[in-house]
Design a protein around this motif. Structure first.
Motif, PDB file in Angstrom:
ATOM      1  N   VAL A   1     -41.936 119.201  16.390  1.00  0.00           N
ATOM      2  CA  VAL A   1     -41.150 119.938  15.473  1.00  0.00           C
ATOM      3  C   VAL A   1     -40.997 119.127  14.357  1.00  0.00           C
ATOM      4  O   VAL A   1     -41.328 119.614  13.122  1.00  0.00           O
ATOM      5  CB  VAL A   1     -39.735 120.059  16.077  1.00  0.00           C
ATOM      6  N   VAL A   2     -40.984 117.780  14.262  1.00  0.00           N
ATOM      7  CA  VAL A   2     -40.931 116.825  12.941  1.00  0.00           C
ATOM      8  C   VAL A   2     -42.332 117.029  12.384  1.00  0.00           C
ATOM      9  O   VAL A   2     -42.450 117.189  11.084  1.00  0.00           O
ATOM     10  CB  VAL A   2     -40.380 115.635  13.447  1.00  0.00           C
ATOM     11  N   ALA A   3     -43.265 117.127  13.211  1.00  0.00           N
ATOM     12  CA  ALA A   3     -44.624 117.031  12.583  1.00  0.00           C
ATOM     13  C   ALA A   3     -44.893 118.268  11.874  1.00  0.00           C
ATOM     14  O   ALA A   3     -45.365 118.214  10.740  1.00  0.00           O
ATOM     15  CB  ALA A   3     -45.937 116.644  13.519  1.00  0.00           C
ATOM     16  N   ILE A   4     -44.335 119.378  12.188  1.00  0.00           N
ATOM     17  CA  ILE A   4     -44.851 120.649  11.554  1.00  0.00           C
ATOM     18  C   ILE A   4     -43.895 120.968  10.604  1.00  0.00           C
ATOM     19  O   ILE A   4     -44.434 121.171   9.453  1.00  0.00           O
ATOM     20  CB  ILE A   4     -44.610 121.853  12.641  1.00  0.00           C
ATOM     21  N   VAL A   5     -42.821 120.377  10.557  1.00  0.00           N
ATOM     22  CA  VAL A   5     -41.921 120.657   9.260  1.00  0.00           C
ATOM     23  C   VAL A   5     -42.074 119.468   8.118  1.00  0.00           C
ATOM     24  O   VAL A   5     -42.264 119.859   7.277  1.00  0.00           O
ATOM     25  CB  VAL A   5     -40.269 120.057   9.730  1.00  0.00           C
ATOM     26  N   GLY A   6     -42.565 118.314   8.581  1.00  0.00           N
ATOM     27  CA  GLY A   6     -43.003 117.342   7.535  1.00  0.00           C
ATOM     28  C   GLY A   6     -44.298 117.921   6.991  1.00  0.00           C
ATOM     29  O   GLY A   6     -44.622 117.497   5.456  1.00  0.00           O
ATOM     30  N   SER A   7     -45.237 118.501   7.799  1.00  0.00           N
ATOM     31  CA  SER A   7     -46.383 118.976   7.160  1.00  0.00           C
ATOM     32  C   SER A   7     -46.401 120.369   6.190  1.00  0.00           C
ATOM     33  O   SER A   7     -46.957 120.319   5.188  1.00  0.00           O
ATOM     34  CB  SER A   7     -47.415 119.585   8.374  1.00  0.00           C
ATOM     35  N   LEU A   8     -45.129 120.958   6.597  1.00  0.00           N
ATOM     36  CA  LEU A   8     -44.933 121.895   5.708  1.00  0.00           C
ATOM     37  C   LEU A   8     -44.225 121.511   4.404  1.00  0.00           C
ATOM     38  O   LEU A   8     -44.622 122.057   3.312  1.00  0.00           O
ATOM     39  CB  LEU A   8     -43.626 123.000   6.617  1.00  0.00           C
ATOM     40  N   LEU A   9     -43.370 120.570   4.512  1.00  0.00           N
ATOM     41  CA  LEU A   9     -42.845 120.202   3.191  1.00  0.00           C
ATOM     42  C   LEU A   9     -43.803 119.610   2.686  1.00  0.00           C
ATOM     43  O   LEU A   9     -43.797 119.625   1.103  1.00  0.00           O
ATOM     44  CB  LEU A   9     -41.591 119.216   3.476  1.00  0.00           C
TER      45      LEU A   9
END
Length: 561
Positions: free
Chosen positions: A93-101
């Motif tokens: 989840v952190v990886a996906i959100v970080g990639s999005l931002l």
């Protein structure tokens, strides 16, 4: 365009530039809206695929490492194993959100900023670059993409087996031939440190490890020979690059021969053996120019640069401006500057009587070179720190036209270990605000006095009676001497020190202080006016030829001090 001065001029500049700003902002936002979603999709899909695809392996390996480690007790292990699923589940989840931002930030703001940065460049077609920059990959002006030409490939492949057949045996043979010297010299240096309690034996806690180094030194020598064997393949393969770059098999063969000489000379410097190499070194490039030391900028250009920096309008200090080519100095250039500075300062100190003939003779005959090999370089560096502290520079003022800053430092880890403390000491000296009398007195104190306690300067005439101030200066001097002591272990230091001593010896001869008798470096009596005989120099002294006298006659420019 210059920065406007005065309220009316600034107001008119603001009003006239406002339409351009709005147009650039609109164009940048449009580019961000178009490029942003593409970047977001690429980053989110790519990073998320890696995070989710490798999540089972990460999960298993994390549990395996926690269970296997012996640094954590069983109670703590059970607690870690109990709470470990939470961060493991949150990781994708952190990886996906970080990639999005990250994708939104990079994909949207990069084109926006690039649109405004075009105005600060020297492009002729700025309108075109306002639309293109930030949307596609940019290549700096004058830079060509790295590629190979198929027509040169057969010649490059042809030289490889020949170079390997020649260089690998020869380089390995040189390493094997030098290995006994490395073994003996290493043991000699370690045993001298053991007897004198210096180097690794200085601190009691390090003595067992230093003793272990003596025992295991043969393994280090064997490792050096093996490393030479493996590196010889890389050196031989570089011949193919020479052939491709020069488009000549002849230069490839020349490099194959010259690289053995280069390796031999490097090992000689590393082991403090005779300078140079007995192997031939043919020219393997069309244009091979030796470095003339620090490249100096023209004073007129510097003046124009300073004026333009005051009068030109401000642009983003990162991105375009720092992406442009900067003058990058090498460790060799700065190394040459240090010894040129030592040469100039050594002549001055010799004429002032702070370096005597007996110091030169002791260094030549007995090998006692603390004053010339430690104190003189420390004083030269201190001169640089004093000049840098008086200026508004963020780095070190090497000369009137050369400034060493963090942007043009040599990209070398060992060099950074030396330059970092010097920058700190420069700020300390700047905070002390030394007077001219204190700076003048430091010259004598660095070269002649002990600098261990504040009381050591009581009878020296130092202008300040503040013991705290004295202790701070003494700490700086001791640290400088420690830095020079560490530098003296570098391979080329000993060779350059010999050249420096020879220059000072020639200075004494030319000044008439040493009356040379005989030829070819025979015994010579040294005498200073009003002080009587100082001693004699034996046949180990440097042989002064007519060519060396002529070469060292010209004075080194004062701007290297």
């Amino acid at each position: 365009m210059k920065v406007p001065r005065g309220f009316i001029a600034k107001l008119w500049s603001f009003i006239s530039f406002l339409p351009f700003f709005l147009l650039l902002l609109s164009l940048g936002l449009l580019k961000g809206v178009i490029i942003g979603p593409i970047v977001v999709v690429i980053m989110v899909v790519g990073n998320s695929s890696v995070a989710i695809g490798l999540w089972p392996a990460h999960f298993f390996w994390t549990y395996y490492c926690v269970l296997k480690t012996k640094r954590v007790g069983w109670v703590l292990k059970l607690l870690v194993l109990l709470f470990l699923p939470l961060p493991l589940v949150l990781w994708p989840v952190v990886a996906i959100v970080g990639s999005l931002l990250g994708g939104i930030g990079f994909g949207f703001f990069s084109p926006l900023i690039a649109t405004f940065e075009v105005i600060g460049t020297d492009h002729k077609d700025k309108c075109f670059h306002c639309f293109v920059d930030g949307c596609s990959e940019e290549i700096p002006a004058g830079e060509k993409p790295v590629d190979i030409r198929l027509s040169k490939l057969p010649k490059s492949l042809f030289i490889i087996p020949i170079a390997i057949a020649i260089d690998v045996p020869l380089i390995t043979g040189v390493a094997l031939w030098k290995s006994p010297y490395m073994l003996i010299i290493g043991w000699k240096r370690l045993l001298e440190d053991l007897i004198g309690r210096e180097g690794p034996f200085l601190e009691t806690v390090c003595v067992p490890f230093a003793g272990l180094a003596i025992v295991l030194w043969p393994l280090a020598v064997a490792g050096a020979v093996i490393a030479s064997l493996f590196s010889s393949f890389g050196l031989a393969l570089y011949s193919a690059i020479i052939v491709h770059q020069e488009d000549s098999i002849k230069f490839g063969f020349a490099y194959t021969v010259a690289v053995v000489s280069l390796f031999d000379e490097y090992t000689n410097d590393l082991l403090y053996l005779r300078e140079g190499s007995c192997f031939p070194r043919p020219r393997y490039r069309e244009n091979m120019k030796a470095s003339d030391g620090l490249e100096r900028r023209n004073s007129i250009d510097m003046k124009n640069e300073k004026e333009s920096s005051r009068g030109s309008r401000l642009v983003s200090q990162r991105s375009k401006t720092l992406k442009q080519a900067l003058q990058q100095y090498t460790p060799v250039q700065v190394w040459d500057w240090l010894f040129k500075s030592c040469e100039v300062n050594g002549r001055i100190l010799f004429r002032d009587g702070l370096i005597e003939v007996k110091d030169i003779e002791e260094c030549i005959v007995k090998g006692k070179c603390k004053k010339l090999g430690i104190k003189l370089p420390a004083w030269s560096i201190l001169q640089c720190l004093l000049a840098s502290a008086k200026s508004e520079s963020s780095g070190l003022i090497i000369s009137d036209e050369v400034e060493l800053t963090r942007t043009n430092l040599p990209r070398d880890k060992v060099f950074e270990w030396f330059i970092g403390p010097l920058l700190i000491m420069k700020e300390q000296i700047k905070g002390l605000e030394l007077s001219e009398d204190e700076e003048f007195c430091l010259k004598k104190l660095v070269m002649r006095n002990k600098n261990e306690r504040p009381e050591d300067w009581d009878d020296t005439g130092f202008p300040s009676g503040d013991h705290v101030r004295r202790a701070q200066l003494q700490a700086i001097i001791r640290r400088l001497q420690g830095i020079v002591g560490s530098m003296s272990r570098l391979p080329t230091f000993r060779r350059k020190l010999k050249n420096l001593v020879k220059v000072l010896y020639l200075e004494a001869l030319q000044s008439g202080i040493i009356a040379s008798q005989g030829q070819g470096g025979g015994s010579s009596k040294s005498r200073r006016k009003g002080q009587g005989s100082v001693g004699t120099v034996d046949t180990k002294g440097p042989v002064v030829t007519q060519e060396e006298r002529h070469r060292h006659n010209p004075q080194v420019p004062e701007d290297v001090v």
